[in-house]
Design a protein around this motif. Structure first.
Motif: not given
Ligand code: ADP
Ligand code: MG
Length: 744
Positions: A697-719
């Protein structure tokens, strides 16, 4: 409610710090049971305030959304809540000597009967005068109103008041020894004494996604002011769950890409080119696209981690062989692994026919030549006789390959004279040492977990991995639990496939018609499958065991037809023999357990009967159906439904499969019907499990969370700049998934 407020609470405080009196409350038989705090720990693993707050309500009673009894008649089929007072309680025994308690509930507009079978204690739990909130599906049964699957809450003094004043009352999952009321009071007490709760996500992310704060959401999910704030709170908490999962996925994916050196393959070589040119059919667009994606991955200096999904018959094996050729023409080894002997055999036969054009040949079909006395070292001599480059040697490794043959295969792999090994997962993973393995293709019958992915990689030095699944993975699942994989999809069938007509059979008359269909098809020169759910009658009452069924069909139904029986307990050689006879048309009907679920390619078979179809999952049924409709003739899949008429879930499942042949639509439906928990064992694998979010049911939230997570890691790969997020990963993932995340 506690007079001694004590020091402020933190999320790490033990539950007993919330309120000693409540935490020590004992319920149950004569209140001899363990105290509430102990029950919470044992039943739910809750031992801190933080855990307690993550024990979300499983539903709510919303006074403003309740329905007067007088209106129920017009709400049939809807999920409703009714609040009323108990007017009368009757106990009696039914004719079958079951206890039956009827509670009459009156709310000023009408009377509703709540009926309880075999629960004599309800007579004292729901006494006259008590106020009850009952939720369920409004229905009329034999002229009487009732709430199907009713859930009852007793509203005591203060509760009745909060409910009456318009508050939404949370119902937490309770357990033996603790009531939902005690849990509610503990949560309430904890929230009263907790200072504002820190936000686990970076403030800019929260702002940009317009999320509610963590503090608001954790409070509102338990005690919402109104349905809107409950919705906002739930969305925020779902986002948290999905973000933690996606962050792990992104972190792992980027870590592997950064740190693991893969083999740079020559994707545009002689062999792979000749192979594609020499195929006896035109590739579908989807196959071309996928071959290109695989080629690019393999040519890149980082390991391939690709998921290839495609419906049964969409032509995945063609792609698998291409990947193998790329490895071999680059001077390395490849393996294709299958979940069953039968399927490995099928891949092997496909390899034999499709690789002929590039000089492929089976190791065991080659004369052992100079081999004297089976001296292992003489295999080297063989290699010299056959100049490298001209030849591609492949071999099959299954339980059926034994003795000297087996020895020869093992040595060939170890020494590198076997270029491509096709075998079962178990054998290849456990028994084989490769000289130089650089691509592993894993054909999966079912959905796979993290474990398989970790084990396999250890066979080579960062081999390229291509995981094939014939069970299409719902989009949201591909984006989450498999989200670290790149995905190729064969969403197109080779030309000339005919859709299979599917029907569900529920009566004896229809069963006879189904047998008539088999007869007609056989008379026309076609063949049929009959699939049964298990090989013996361990489950005596319902399962039509294959063996018994074979006997019955031979005696009573098809005495004049040629029947064969195939099941998982037969020896590999026997299985092969049976399959061969069926394949060449020496048998009309193959009666089998689900062994045939994968791998059987008999284009002449046009009927598939499935006994006790209600026992199979959607994915399995779809797989089974994929065994027919492979030739030029119309095909029929007939599902015998023996489920109880009230089993709505089974009915929905079988109707879904009859409605569509689109594997992707079915995969989504499967997820909807069963929920993510059952897809594979999330908990065991240590991947974070989702308490509130629903992938279906939560396809939209999945997409948003995924986009944010990848953006975060791409900006700071080792966190490194987000230690709090690294911490989030550490406590969201566990066990094998930690290994997967940080190490393997
Ligand atoms: P899958 O593994 O996806 O179920 P297979 O690779 O076993 O499918 O292919 C099923 C059958 O279709 C095989 O007999 C195969 O040779 C054939 N096939 C594959 N691709 C094509 C194509 N593009 N055109 C025609 N037939 C094809
Ligand atoms: Mg296949």
């Amino acid at each position: 409610m506690s007079d001694d407020k004590g020091p402020p609470l933190t999320l790490d405080s033990p539950v007993s710090d919330v309120d000693r009196r409540l935490a020590n409350r004992r319920t149950g038989v004569r209140t001899k049971g363990p105290p509430a705090s102990q029950v919470l720990a044992d039943a739910f693993g809750i031992d801190s305030v933080g855990h307690l707050l993550r024990h979300y309500p499983r539903r709510y009673i919303d006074r403003s959304a309740t329905v007067p009894v007088g209106e129920l008649r017009f709400r049939q089929g809807q999920q409703v809540t009714v609040i009323g007072r108990v007017k009368r309680v009757d106990r009696r025994l039914t004719r079958r000597r079951q206890s039956m308690v009827t509670v009459k509930l009156y709310d000023g507009t009408g009377t509703l009967d709540l009926v309880f079978f075999n629960q004599p204690w309800t007579a004292s739990t729901y006494r006259e005068g008590l106020e009850l909130a009952v939720s369920g599906q409004a229905a009329v049964y034999r002229g009487r109103l009732q709430l199907a699957n009713q859930e009852v809450e007793v509203l005591r003094g203060d509760e009745a008041e909060t409910v009456h004043t318009g508050r939404i009352t949370p119902i937490h999952r309770a357990a033996e020894g603790i009531s939902t009321r005690t849990i509610r009071e503990l949560v309430h007490g904890a929230l009263e004494r907790l200072p504002p709760i820190d936000d686990p996500l970076p403030p800019d992310l929260v702002a940009e996604e317009a999320l509610e704060s963590e503090d608001f959401s954790l409070r509102a999910v338990h005690f919402p002011e109104d349905p809107q704030s409950l919705q906002r709170a739930t969305d925020r908490l779902k986002f948290d769950e999905l973000f933690a999962l996606e962050l792990g996925v992104a972190y792992r994916k980027r870590r592997v890409e950064r740190t693991e050196k893969g083999v740079v393959h020559a994707s545009e070589g002689q062999a792979s080119g000749a192979y594609v040119a020499g195929l006896p059919f035109e590739l579908t667009q989807a196959q071309r696209r996928t071959i290109k994606e695989v080629g690019e991955d393999m040519a890149a200096p980082r390991p391939m981690n690709r998921l290839l999904q495609g419906d049964v018959g969409s032509g995945k094996t063609v792609v698998a062989l291409y990947a193998a050729l790329v490895a071999v023409q680059s001077g390395h080894q490849a393996t294709i692994m299958a979940p069953t002997e039968v399927l490995a055999g099928q891949h092997f036969r496909t390899a034999r026919s499709l690789l002929a054009s590039v000089g492929g040949r089976d190791l065991l079909s080659m004369k052992a030549g100079a081999r004297v006395g089976d001296q292992p070292s003489l295999l080297d001599g063989l290699g010299q006789e056959e100049p490298e480059g001209d030849r591609l040697t492949f071999a099959l490794l299954t339980a059926g390959v034994t003795g000297k043959d087996r020895q020869r295969v093992m040595e060939g792999i170890r020494e590198g004279t076997v270029d491509l090994l096709i075998g079962t997962h178990a054998l290849v993973q456990e028994g084989v040492e490769f000289a130089d393995l650089t691509v592993a293709v894993i054909d999966e019958q079912h959905r796979f977990g993290v474990h398989q992915r970790v084990v396999l990689k250890e066979k080579g030095v960062h081999p390229d991995m291509l995981i094939m699944t014939a069970t299409p993975i719902p989009r949201t699942l591909a984006l989450t639990y498999y989200g670290d994989l790149d995905v190729s999809t064969l969403d197109e069938m080779p030309a000339g496939r005919r859709p299979v007509a599917t029907t569900v059979v529920r009566s004896a008359a229809e069963r006879l018609q189904a047998y008539e269909r088999v007869r007609e098809e056989v008379a026309g020169g076609r063949q049929a499958f009959v699939v049964c759910a298990a090989i013996d009658e361990a489950n005596r009452l319902e399962v039509r065991a294959a063996e018994k069924e074979a006997e019955r069909l031979a005696r009573e139904v098809f005495p004049d037809l040629r029947l064969e029986l195939l099941h998982g307990r037969m020896r590999p050689a026997e299985k092969e023999a049976v399959m061969d006879r069926f394949r060449v048309g020496e048998a009309d009907v193959l009666i089998s357990t689900t062994v045939i679920e994968v791998g059987v390619d008999v284009p002449n078979a046009t009927v598939m009967l499935v006994e006790n179809a209600e026992r199979f999952g959607l994915a399995q049924l779809h797989q089974l159906r994929g065994r027919i409709g492979r030739g030029d003739h119309p095909s029929y899949c007939i599902l015998f439904d023996e489920s109880h008429p009230d089993n709505a879930e089974a009915r929905a499942r079988l109707d879904a499969i009859a409605r569509t042949t689109d594997g992707f639509a079915l995969a989504d439906e499967d997820l909807r019907l069963r929920g993510e928990g059952t897809l594979f064992d999330v908990r065991q694998s240590g991947m974070p499990d989702l308490k509130l979010a629903r992938l279906a049911d939560d396809v939209d939230l999945v997409r948003r969370a995924r986009a944010r997570a990848f953006a975060t890691v791409d900006g700071d790969p080792g966190l490194d700049r987000h230690p709090e997020l690294l911490e989030l990963l550490r406590h969201s993932f566990s066990g094998e998934a930690i290994e997967w995340l940080f190490h393997s």
